[in-house]
Enzyme design. Structure first.
Site, PDB file in Angstrom:
ATOM      1  N   ARG A 130     -14.526   0.334  41.668  1.00 55.25           N
ATOM      2  CA  ARG A 130     -13.682  -0.715  42.268  1.00 55.25           C
ATOM      3  C   ARG A 130     -12.467  -0.107  42.959  1.00 55.25           C
ATOM      4  O   ARG A 130     -12.068  -0.548  44.043  1.00 55.25           O
ATOM      5  CB  ARG A 130     -13.219  -1.697  41.187  1.00 55.25           C
ATOM      6  CG  ARG A 130     -14.323  -2.594  40.666  1.00 55.25           C
ATOM      7  CD  ARG A 130     -13.834  -3.347  39.452  1.00 55.25           C
ATOM      8  NE  ARG A 130     -14.890  -4.115  38.831  1.00 55.25           N
ATOM      9  CZ  ARG A 130     -14.885  -4.489  37.558  1.00 55.25           C
ATOM     10  NH1 ARG A 130     -13.886  -4.143  36.762  1.00 55.25           N
ATOM     11  NH2 ARG A 130     -15.863  -5.198  37.061  1.00 55.25           N
ATOM     12  N   GLN A 174      -8.526 -10.088  67.218  1.00 55.12           N
ATOM     13  CA  GLN A 174      -7.806 -11.174  67.902  1.00 55.12           C
ATOM     14  C   GLN A 174      -6.683 -10.609  68.776  1.00 55.12           C
ATOM     15  O   GLN A 174      -6.483 -11.031  69.905  1.00 55.12           O
ATOM     16  CB  GLN A 174      -7.229 -12.132  66.833  1.00 55.12           C
ATOM     17  CG  GLN A 174      -6.986 -13.527  67.341  1.00 55.12           C
ATOM     18  CD  GLN A 174      -8.295 -14.219  67.761  1.00 55.12           C
ATOM     19  OE1 GLN A 174      -9.362 -13.867  67.305  1.00 55.12           O
ATOM     20  NE2 GLN A 174      -8.180 -15.169  68.667  1.00 55.12           N
ATOM     21  N   ILE A 175      -5.967  -9.629  68.247  1.00 55.04           N
ATOM     22  CA  ILE A 175      -4.858  -9.015  69.001  1.00 55.04           C
ATOM     23  C   ILE A 175      -5.392  -8.288  70.239  1.00 55.04           C
ATOM     24  O   ILE A 175      -4.747  -8.263  71.277  1.00 55.04           O
ATOM     25  CB  ILE A 175      -4.040  -8.075  68.074  1.00 55.04           C
ATOM     26  CG1 ILE A 175      -3.244  -8.929  67.078  1.00 55.04           C
ATOM     27  CG2 ILE A 175      -3.119  -7.144  68.879  1.00 55.04           C
ATOM     28  CD1 ILE A 175      -2.603  -8.169  65.956  1.00 55.04           C
ATOM     29  N   HIS A 176      -6.579  -7.746  70.139  1.00 52.45           N
ATOM     30  CA  HIS A 176      -7.173  -7.040  71.282  1.00 52.45           C
ATOM     31  C   HIS A 176      -7.786  -8.001  72.308  1.00 52.45           C
ATOM     32  O   HIS A 176      -8.155  -7.565  73.409  1.00 52.45           O
ATOM     33  CB  HIS A 176      -8.276  -6.072  70.819  1.00 52.45           C
ATOM     34  CG  HIS A 176      -7.749  -4.792  70.251  1.00 52.45           C
ATOM     35  ND1 HIS A 176      -7.105  -4.718  69.034  1.00 52.45           N
ATOM     36  CD2 HIS A 176      -7.764  -3.523  70.743  1.00 52.45           C
ATOM     37  CE1 HIS A 176      -6.773  -3.470  68.797  1.00 52.45           C
ATOM     38  NE2 HIS A 176      -7.142  -2.718  69.816  1.00 52.45           N
ATOM     39  N   GLY A 177      -7.933  -9.270  71.937  1.00 54.23           N
ATOM     40  CA  GLY A 177      -8.557 -10.213  72.863  1.00 54.23           C
ATOM     41  C   GLY A 177     -10.005  -9.805  73.151  1.00 54.23           C
ATOM     42  O   GLY A 177     -10.677  -9.237  72.280  1.00 54.23           O
ATOM     43  N   GLY A 178     -10.448 -10.060  74.382  1.00 50.88           N
ATOM     44  CA  GLY A 178     -11.852  -9.824  74.750  1.00 50.88           C
ATOM     45  C   GLY A 178     -12.300  -8.387  74.570  1.00 50.88           C
ATOM     46  O   GLY A 178     -13.420  -8.138  74.103  1.00 50.88           O
ATOM     47  N   GLU A 197     -20.546  -2.927  45.164  1.00 52.49           N
ATOM     48  CA  GLU A 197     -19.848  -2.664  43.881  1.00 52.49           C
ATOM     49  C   GLU A 197     -19.338  -3.972  43.293  1.00 52.49           C
ATOM     50  O   GLU A 197     -18.279  -4.010  42.664  1.00 52.49           O
ATOM     51  CB  GLU A 197     -18.714  -1.645  44.047  1.00 52.49           C
ATOM     52  CG  GLU A 197     -19.159  -0.256  44.477  1.00 52.49           C
ATOM     53  CD  GLU A 197     -20.077   0.440  43.494  1.00 52.49           C
ATOM     54  OE1 GLU A 197     -20.223  -0.066  42.357  1.00 52.49           O
ATOM     55  OE2 GLU A 197     -20.670   1.469  43.861  1.00 52.49           O
ATOM     56  N   GLY A 198     -20.073  -5.036  43.509  1.00 49.64           N
ATOM     57  CA  GLY A 198     -19.718  -6.367  42.981  1.00 49.64           C
ATOM     58  C   GLY A 198     -19.024  -7.208  44.037  1.00 49.64           C
ATOM     59  O   GLY A 198     -17.990  -6.791  44.570  1.00 49.64           O
ATOM     60  N   GLN A 233     -16.917 -12.755  44.297  1.00 47.02           N
ATOM     61  CA  GLN A 233     -17.159 -13.766  43.251  1.00 47.02           C
ATOM     62  C   GLN A 233     -17.327 -13.092  41.887  1.00 47.02           C
ATOM     63  O   GLN A 233     -16.856 -13.605  40.868  1.00 47.02           O
ATOM     64  CB  GLN A 233     -18.419 -14.579  43.592  1.00 47.02           C
ATOM     65  CG  GLN A 233     -18.267 -15.552  44.757  1.00 47.02           C
ATOM     66  CD  GLN A 233     -18.096 -14.844  46.115  1.00 47.02           C
ATOM     67  OE1 GLN A 233     -18.605 -13.748  46.331  1.00 47.02           O
ATOM     68  NE2 GLN A 233     -17.374 -15.472  47.015  1.00 47.02           N
TER      69      GLN A 233
HETATM   70  C1  LIG Z   1     -24.669  -0.947  52.298  1.00 47.25           C
HETATM   71  C2  LIG Z   1     -25.011  -1.209  50.874  1.00 47.25           C
HETATM   72  C3  LIG Z   1     -24.983  -0.166  49.964  1.00 47.25           C
HETATM   73  C4  LIG Z   1     -25.294  -0.407  48.625  1.00 47.25           C
HETATM   74  N1  LIG Z   1     -25.291   0.631  47.760  1.00 47.25           N
HETATM   75  C5  LIG Z   1     -25.716   0.441  46.485  1.00 47.25           C
HETATM   76  C6  LIG Z   1     -25.852   1.536  45.576  1.00 47.25           C
HETATM   77  O1  LIG Z   1     -25.552   2.680  45.935  1.00 47.25           O
HETATM   78  N2  LIG Z   1     -26.309   1.288  44.338  1.00 47.25           N
HETATM   79  C7  LIG Z   1     -26.645   0.035  43.929  1.00 47.25           C
HETATM   80  O2  LIG Z   1     -27.062  -0.142  42.787  1.00 47.25           O
HETATM   81  N3  LIG Z   1     -26.513  -1.018  44.759  1.00 47.25           N
HETATM   82  C8  LIG Z   1     -26.086  -0.854  46.025  1.00 47.25           C
HETATM   83  N4  LIG Z   1     -25.988  -1.925  46.882  1.00 47.25           N
HETATM   84  C9  LIG Z   1     -26.278  -3.276  46.359  1.00 47.25           C
HETATM   85  C10 LIG Z   1     -25.000  -4.088  46.212  1.00 47.25           C
HETATM   86  O3  LIG Z   1     -24.204  -3.582  45.161  1.00 47.25           O
HETATM   87  C11 LIG Z   1     -25.373  -5.567  46.005  1.00 47.25           C
HETATM   88  O4  LIG Z   1     -25.963  -6.009  47.205  1.00 47.25           O
HETATM   89  C12 LIG Z   1     -24.154  -6.405  45.657  1.00 47.25           C
HETATM   90  O5  LIG Z   1     -23.631  -6.065  44.397  1.00 47.25           O
HETATM   91  C13 LIG Z   1     -24.488  -7.901  45.625  1.00 47.25           C
HETATM   92  O6  LIG Z   1     -25.598  -8.152  44.842  1.00 47.25           O
HETATM   93  P1  LIG Z   1     -26.840  -8.925  45.459  1.00 47.25           P
HETATM   94  O7  LIG Z   1     -27.124  -8.385  46.820  1.00 47.25           O
HETATM   95  O8  LIG Z   1     -27.930  -8.896  44.448  1.00 47.25           O
HETATM   96  O9  LIG Z   1     -26.309 -10.403  45.680  1.00 47.25           O
HETATM   97  P2  LIG Z   1     -26.514 -11.649  44.738  1.00 47.25           P
HETATM   98  O10 LIG Z   1     -26.147 -11.278  43.333  1.00 47.25           O
HETATM   99  O11 LIG Z   1     -27.869 -12.233  44.983  1.00 47.25           O
HETATM  100  O12 LIG Z   1     -25.392 -12.618  45.326  1.00 47.25           O
HETATM  101  C14 LIG Z   1     -25.634 -13.608  46.330  1.00 47.25           C
HETATM  102  C15 LIG Z   1     -24.396 -14.528  46.340  1.00 47.25           C
HETATM  103  O13 LIG Z   1     -24.278 -15.199  45.060  1.00 47.25           O
HETATM  104  C16 LIG Z   1     -23.016 -14.932  44.490  1.00 47.25           C
HETATM  105  N5  LIG Z   1     -23.155 -14.794  43.027  1.00 47.25           N
HETATM  106  C17 LIG Z   1     -24.098 -14.106  42.348  1.00 47.25           C
HETATM  107  N6  LIG Z   1     -23.879 -14.175  41.017  1.00 47.25           N
HETATM  108  C18 LIG Z   1     -22.774 -14.928  40.857  1.00 47.25           C
HETATM  109  C19 LIG Z   1     -22.035 -15.391  39.722  1.00 47.25           C
HETATM  110  N7  LIG Z   1     -22.383 -15.084  38.484  1.00 47.25           N
HETATM  111  N8  LIG Z   1     -20.933 -16.145  39.953  1.00 47.25           N
HETATM  112  C20 LIG Z   1     -20.553 -16.475  41.214  1.00 47.25           C
HETATM  113  N9  LIG Z   1     -21.207 -16.070  42.312  1.00 47.25           N
HETATM  114  C21 LIG Z   1     -22.294 -15.322  42.151  1.00 47.25           C
HETATM  115  C22 LIG Z   1     -22.547 -13.622  45.137  1.00 47.25           C
HETATM  116  O14 LIG Z   1     -21.130 -13.519  45.120  1.00 47.25           O
HETATM  117  C23 LIG Z   1     -23.083 -13.777  46.552  1.00 47.25           C
HETATM  118  O15 LIG Z   1     -22.183 -14.574  47.289  1.00 47.25           O
HETATM  119  C24 LIG Z   1     -25.663  -1.707  48.210  1.00 47.25           C
HETATM  120  C25 LIG Z   1     -25.701  -2.759  49.140  1.00 47.25           C
HETATM  121  C26 LIG Z   1     -25.391  -2.509  50.465  1.00 47.25           C
HETATM  122  C27 LIG Z   1     -25.440  -3.662  51.446  1.00 47.25           C
END
Ligand SMILES: Cc1cc2nc3c(=O)[nH]c(=O)nc-3n(C[C@H](O)[C@H](O)[C@H](O)COP(=O)(O)OP(=O)(O)OC[C@H]3O[C@@H](n4cnc5c(N)ncnc54)[C@H](O)[C@@H]3O)c2cc1C
Length: 351
Positions: free
Chosen positions: A74, A192-196, A219-220, A223
């Protein structure tokens, strides 16, 4: 991580495993095509009945081991968001100083100068929260290391370790929530500051706008940060920390008393909102994001006043941040209370 406990559906049914990449059961699927962070390739690893060894204890994979890794993750993403925000701000200042409209530099238009000022203030505010969070995580990890190297000191250090563990569990999700959400707003304003031209690939803000978007997802998601922070807000860890600041620093110094009164009144609103939300478990889910946002505003207000106690130059930053935070906290507080009153009066009508 994989679900190890049949029939379970919550986080306690997940364990950690080690997979040795010597067998063909793991497949790397395609490289994903992403909106941003193109410098970092992302691909999905698919495990098809892959043999693996348990790492640590069953059921602790997510709730203990991964959660403890989260402090670092985080902080890392918060710093990434702050860095992208700082870059977007610098690009915006550079452009606003050059671009002329109506025979004026756009930086002198009130609408643009307020955006630039908000960017600068919010970046300094987020930095203050990030550094305080990093300091607390450092203290926690230092204590853990000390206990590992000197087990005989465990009893003496146990209380401090518990305190800093609780604080890290509260501050790291709040810092990630705040820096990444604010970073998205800053990059939005930078375009927004850069406009188009900001919308074209010729200027860096277009890339920064795409790159920042992942920070409040991976990383979460934001939400999930709210879910992680809620325990520390509801149980009062946040108020213990704010009270500790009040005891440690002289908030009347450097003509900061009025500013502190405002920050203190915001703390009281947060306390009252938490007390109301605690009266019914439904309210907690409904208002958790609002409580987290209020907590961020109160915490940063305190931290910026502490910065201003130490450095005269931070006084204007604190003033500017707190004057806007006060309105956010007040209106969020009013909304929470009005919703709870509405719910209660509707329920009493039903009875
Ligand atoms: C570029 C990229 C790199 C990544 N790298 C890694 C990596 O190295 N290792 C790894 O393990 N993962 C990786 N990920 C996965 C990433 O950590 C997950 O995509 C992210 O944590 C969200 O989980 P999800 O996609 O399953 O979304 P979901 O859990 O399906 O969430 C969908 C929506 O529901 C909401 N939601 C879900 N549960 C709750 C709850 N309990 N309360 C409220 N809202 C909720 C979420 O906030 C979101 O808005 C990567 C993803 C990307 C795009």
């Amino acid at each position: 991580m994989a679900r190890s406990e049949e029939g379970s559906s919550d986080a306690r049914g997940i364990s950690l495993f080690i997979y040795e990449r010597t067998t063909p059961e793991m497949k790397i699927r395609r490289i994903e095509h992403k909106l941003g962070i193109h410098g970092s390739p992302t691909c999905e690893l698919q495990f098809n009945n892959a043999p693996a060894e348990l790492l640590g204890k069953r059921r602790f994979g997510l709730i203990k081991y991964t959660m403890s890794l989260m402090n670092g993750a985080r902080l890392g993403v918060s710093a990434q968001a702050l860095g992208i925000s700082e870059a977007a701000y610098r690009e915006s200042i550079k452009y606003a100083n050059k671009r002329m409209q109506f025979k004026k530099h756009i930086k002198d238009l009130p609408a643009i100068s307020e955006m630039l000022n908000d960017m600068s203030v919010n970046i300094q505010a987020m930095r203050s929260l990030l550094y305080e969070t990093a300091r607390i995580v450092d203290l926690k990890e230092g204590l853990e290391e000390k206990i590992e190297n000197h087990p005989e000191a465990k009893a003496d250090l146990a209380h401090d370790l518990q305190k800093y563990t609780k604080l890290a569990s509260l501050l790291t999700p709040l810092a990630k929530l705040a820096t990444t959400e604010m970073g998205n707003k800053i990059c939005y304003d930078a375009i927004q500051i850069h406009g188009g031209v900001g919308y074209t690939t010729e200027f860096a803000v277009e890339r920064l706008y795409r790159d920042i978007r992942i920070t409040n997802i991976y990383e979460g998601t934001s939400q999930m940060q709210v879910v992680a922070a809620m325990g520390g807000i509801i149980s009062g860890v946040i108020f213990d920390k704010l009270n500790e600041y009040e005891n440690k620093f002289d908030f009347t110094k450097n003509q900061l008393a009025t500013l502190f009164e405002i920050a203190h009144s915001m703390k009281s609103s947060l306390e009252l909102a938490v007390a109301h939300v605690k009266s019914n478990s439904n309210f907690q889910d409904q208002h958790s994001r609002r409580l987290a946002d209020m907590s961020v505003d109160v915490l940063i207000s305190y931290l910026l006043i502490i910065d201003a106690i130490k450095s005269e130059s931070k006084k204007e930053v604190a003033k500017s941040f707190i004057s806007k935070a006060l309105h956010r906290v007040r209106s969020t507080f009013d909304f929470i209370i009005s919703q709870i009153n509405l719910f209660n009066s509707f329920n009493s009508l039903k009875v």
